[in-house]
Design an enzyme around this catalytic site. Structure first.
Site, PDB file in Angstrom:
ATOM      1  N   TYR A  65      -3.911 -17.420  -5.826  1.00 36.95           N
ATOM      2  CA  TYR A  65      -5.629 -16.771  -5.031  1.00 36.95           C
ATOM      3  C   TYR A  65      -5.422 -17.582  -3.296  1.00 36.95           C
ATOM      4  O   TYR A  65      -5.039 -18.759  -3.522  1.00 36.95           O
ATOM      5  CB  TYR A  65      -6.839 -16.868  -5.249  1.00 36.95           C
ATOM      6  CG  TYR A  65      -7.315 -15.609  -5.807  1.00 36.95           C
ATOM      7  CD1 TYR A  65      -8.031 -14.155  -4.524  1.00 36.95           C
ATOM      8  CD2 TYR A  65      -7.667 -14.700  -7.255  1.00 36.95           C
ATOM      9  CE1 TYR A  65      -8.034 -12.985  -5.244  1.00 36.95           C
ATOM     10  CE2 TYR A  65      -8.340 -13.777  -6.798  1.00 36.95           C
ATOM     11  CZ  TYR A  65      -8.391 -13.140  -6.662  1.00 36.95           C
ATOM     12  OH  TYR A  65      -9.060 -11.782  -6.521  1.00 36.95           O
TER      13      TYR A  65
ATOM     14  N   GLU B 117      -7.535 -17.359  -0.026  1.00 34.72           N
ATOM     15  CA  GLU B 117      -8.695 -16.986   0.579  1.00 34.72           C
ATOM     16  C   GLU B 117      -8.316 -18.051   2.048  1.00 34.72           C
ATOM     17  O   GLU B 117      -8.527 -18.869   1.549  1.00 34.72           O
ATOM     18  CB  GLU B 117     -10.458 -16.765  -0.012  1.00 34.72           C
ATOM     19  CG  GLU B 117     -10.516 -15.354  -0.416  1.00 34.72           C
ATOM     20  CD  GLU B 117     -10.447 -15.593  -2.356  1.00 34.72           C
ATOM     21  OE1 GLU B 117      -9.630 -16.377  -2.212  1.00 34.72           O
ATOM     22  OE2 GLU B 117     -10.918 -14.485  -2.284  1.00 34.72           O
TER      23      GLU B 117
ATOM     24  N   ASP C 156      -1.218   1.385  18.072  1.00 29.90           N
ATOM     25  CA  ASP C 156      -0.750   1.529  16.560  1.00 29.90           C
ATOM     26  C   ASP C 156       0.735   1.974  16.272  1.00 29.90           C
ATOM     27  O   ASP C 156       0.734   2.845  16.465  1.00 29.90           O
ATOM     28  CB  ASP C 156      -1.755   3.085  15.511  1.00 29.90           C
ATOM     29  CG  ASP C 156      -1.732   3.442  14.329  1.00 29.90           C
ATOM     30  OD1 ASP C 156      -0.761   2.743  13.718  1.00 29.90           O
ATOM     31  OD2 ASP C 156      -2.932   3.297  13.240  1.00 29.90           O
TER      32      ASP C 156
ATOM     33  N   THR D 150       1.450  -0.753   9.639  1.00 28.89           N
ATOM     34  CA  THR D 150       2.342  -0.677   8.457  1.00 28.89           C
ATOM     35  C   THR D 150       3.568  -1.606   8.211  1.00 28.89           C
ATOM     36  O   THR D 150       4.583  -1.376   9.480  1.00 28.89           O
ATOM     37  CB  THR D 150       2.372   0.529   7.648  1.00 28.89           C
ATOM     38  OG1 THR D 150       2.715   1.477   8.037  1.00 28.89           O
ATOM     39  CG2 THR D 150       0.551   1.592   7.160  1.00 28.89           C
TER      40      THR D 150
ATOM     41  N   LYS E 149       7.358   1.470   6.829  1.00 30.01           N
ATOM     42  CA  LYS E 149       7.547   2.569   6.865  1.00 30.01           C
ATOM     43  C   LYS E 149       8.956   2.341   7.420  1.00 30.01           C
ATOM     44  O   LYS E 149       9.228   2.704   6.846  1.00 30.01           O
ATOM     45  CB  LYS E 149       6.918   3.241   8.138  1.00 30.01           C
ATOM     46  CG  LYS E 149       5.003   3.535   8.017  1.00 30.01           C
ATOM     47  CD  LYS E 149       4.471   4.360   8.332  1.00 30.01           C
ATOM     48  CE  LYS E 149       3.150   4.957   7.842  1.00 30.01           C
ATOM     49  NZ  LYS E 149       2.220   3.802   8.028  1.00 30.01           N
TER      50      LYS E 149
ATOM     51  N   ARG F  57       4.899  -2.288   1.625  1.00 29.13           N
ATOM     52  CA  ARG F  57       3.175  -1.566   1.535  1.00 29.13           C
ATOM     53  C   ARG F  57       2.419  -2.913   1.620  1.00 29.13           C
ATOM     54  O   ARG F  57       1.940  -3.679   0.892  1.00 29.13           O
ATOM     55  CB  ARG F  57       3.182  -0.414  -0.027  1.00 29.13           C
ATOM     56  CG  ARG F  57       3.440   0.121  -0.270  1.00 29.13           C
ATOM     57  CD  ARG F  57       3.532   1.157   0.622  1.00 29.13           C
ATOM     58  NE  ARG F  57       2.681   2.278   0.557  1.00 29.13           N
ATOM     59  CZ  ARG F  57       2.629   3.153   0.345  1.00 29.13           C
ATOM     60  NH1 ARG F  57       3.658   3.797  -0.131  1.00 29.13           N
ATOM     61  NH2 ARG F  57       1.538   4.165   0.676  1.00 29.13           N
TER      62      ARG F  57
HETATM   63  N1  DSN Z   1      -0.003   8.474   5.361  1.00 34.77           N
HETATM   64  C1  DSN Z   1       1.401   8.242   6.653  1.00 34.77           C
HETATM   65  C2  DSN Z   1       1.664   9.053   6.937  1.00 34.77           C
HETATM   66  O1  DSN Z   1       1.902   9.208   6.599  1.00 34.77           O
HETATM   67  O2  DSN Z   1       1.984   9.327   8.212  1.00 34.77           O
HETATM   68  C3  DSN Z   1      -0.295   7.932   7.797  1.00 34.77           C
HETATM   69  O3  DSN Z   1      -1.259   6.700   7.356  1.00 34.77           O
END
Ligand code: DSN
Length: 426
Positions: A57, A59, A210, A236, A239, A245
């Protein structure tokens, strides 16, 4: 003497879950994974994110934590931040001018932190509408961001299906938003961050980019960067960036305190340190020349697939792509997006059904599918494989006969066997 407590391998402790993980590995190995937001994390990223760092942990932030024992965690988090600063700070004369927060649990919490940092309840936000390719957290009515804030969505042009900057400007002048989002989840074209900056400046709005879908492309320099343009950037990490993740926020130093406070203690408790370590590994991998090759292949594969599909009579939203994804309008092929995506799945080709701009059909049964090339590019597939993929997709559009789909699935599996996927042991 048996194995000491807690030291037996998963297959012994929980054969059910071990077997399900094995089956998922097999699925990921044998199929063409075309979901635009998915990828294959490397073995190194998986090892770091499956490590003992999950036990701790922490924080707070480095040197300012609420628990002791942070000697290692502080180093992990600072390393992740430094690597991301070096990777994304390139457009700045001094990359240290980029503040990085790696604690958001994923993209949606990162976006919520932006609201908390800059807006009071009911203040106005503008973002690309979900039906036009935007994200839920950019102010959609079903999201907390559309319920707790006043949302004014902008759209795409009726004919070109590209973001309608004139409409953005008009709506911004009329509604004077506090925050403007520039970012997408189902938009195949380059984002013009500078044009959004001009509009945000004209109305005194914070500009948030974003880049969840395109952060790997931005890191590799194959999509323009919003760094030095947007006030704050969220993403994120799993991707096109190919990490674990997770989420991250990059911002100008002037906003660092507000963003850090919004993430912790504003929204979250302890950071997921195992994920932070995975992000650090991914940032290191993304600084290698091989990552640039991969990112270029993502785009060239998307363009090759677009060309091959168009030559077979498919209709692409905006006519093609500049990035990693294609949005395909299935109307001319006389099949809805959902039954088509389901048939493709049986044929070993995995994508998602998706609304197209101005879709006359319902969101759960829309006209289109969304396909992306990050995962298949990570396997090293190229132009020849895109041609075969387009031929299979055409065949499935013409026939959903289970025998045809099963034959294609076997062919897909055979092709996939020639391209071992990163991170998998099968
Ligand atoms: N779930 C993501 C996507 O597939 O684009 C977006 O949050």
């Amino acid at each position: 003497m048996g194995t000491p407590a807690g030291r037996a391998p998963l297959a012994e402790v929980d054969p059910d879950i071990a077997s399900l993980i094995q089956k998922e590995e097999r699925r990921e190995a044998d199929k063409l994974r075309l979901i635009a937001s998915e990828n294959y994390a490397s073995r190194a990223v998986l090892e770091a994110s499956g490590s003992c760092l999950t036990n701790k942990y922490s924080e707070g932030y480095a040197k300012k934590r609420y628990y002791e024992g942070q000697q290692i965690i502080d180093e992990v988090e600072e390393l992740a931040k430094a690597r991301l600063r070096a990777l994304f700070g390139k457009p700045l004369s001094d990359p240290n001018e980029l503040h990085v927060n790696v604690q958001p649990y994923s993209g949606s919490p990162a976006n919520l932190a932006v609201y908390l940092a800059f807006l009071k309840p009911n203040e106005t936000v503008m973002g690309l509408g979900l039906p036009a390719g935007g994200h839920l957290t950019h102010g959609h009515t079903v999201s907390i961001t559309g319920k707790y804030f006043h949302s004014v969505p902008y759209g795409v042009d009726k004919t070109t299906h590209r973001i309608d900057l004139e409409e953005v400007r008009k709506l911004a002048r009329e509604h004077r938003p506090k925050l403007i989002w520039c970012g997408t989840t189902a938009y195949p074209r380059t984002l013009d961050f500078a044009a959004f900056r001009e509009i945000a400046d004209e109305v005194g709005a914070i500009l948030a980019a974003d880049i969840a879908h395109i952060s790997g492309l931005v890191a590799a320099g194959v999509h323009p960067s919003p760094v030095g343009i947007a006030d704050v950037i969220t993403s994120t990490t799993h991707k096109t960036l190919r990490g674990p993740r997770g989420g991250m926020i990059l911002c100008k130093p002037a906003h660092a305190a507000a963003i850090d406070r919004a993430v912790f203690p504003g929204l979250q408790g302890g950071p997921h340190n195992h994920t932070t370590a995975g992000i650090a590994v991914a940032a290191r991998e993304a600084s290698e020349p091989t990552f640039v090759d991969y990112a270029k292949r993502v785009v060239s594969n998307a363009k090759a697939l677009a060309e091959a599909l168009v030559s077979r009579g498919f209709s692409l939203v905006t006519g093609g792509t500049d990035n990693h994804l294609l949005l395909v309008d299935m109307t001319p092929k006389n099949i809805g997006g959902k039954p088509y995506a389901q048939a493709l799945d049986r044929a070993g080709i995995v994508c998602n059904y998706n609304a197209i701009p101005f879709d006359p059909r319902k969101p759960m049964d829309p006209s289109g599918i969304r396909i992306g090339t990050p995962a298949i590019s990570s396997r090293g597939m190229g132009a020849e494989e895109m041609k075969r993929l387009a031929a299979w997709m055409d065949e499935v559009a013409k026939s959903q006969d289970p025998a045809v789909l099963d034959r294609i699935a076997a062919e897909v599996k055979e092709m996939c066997a020639g391209f071992p996927a990163p991170g998998l042991s099968v």
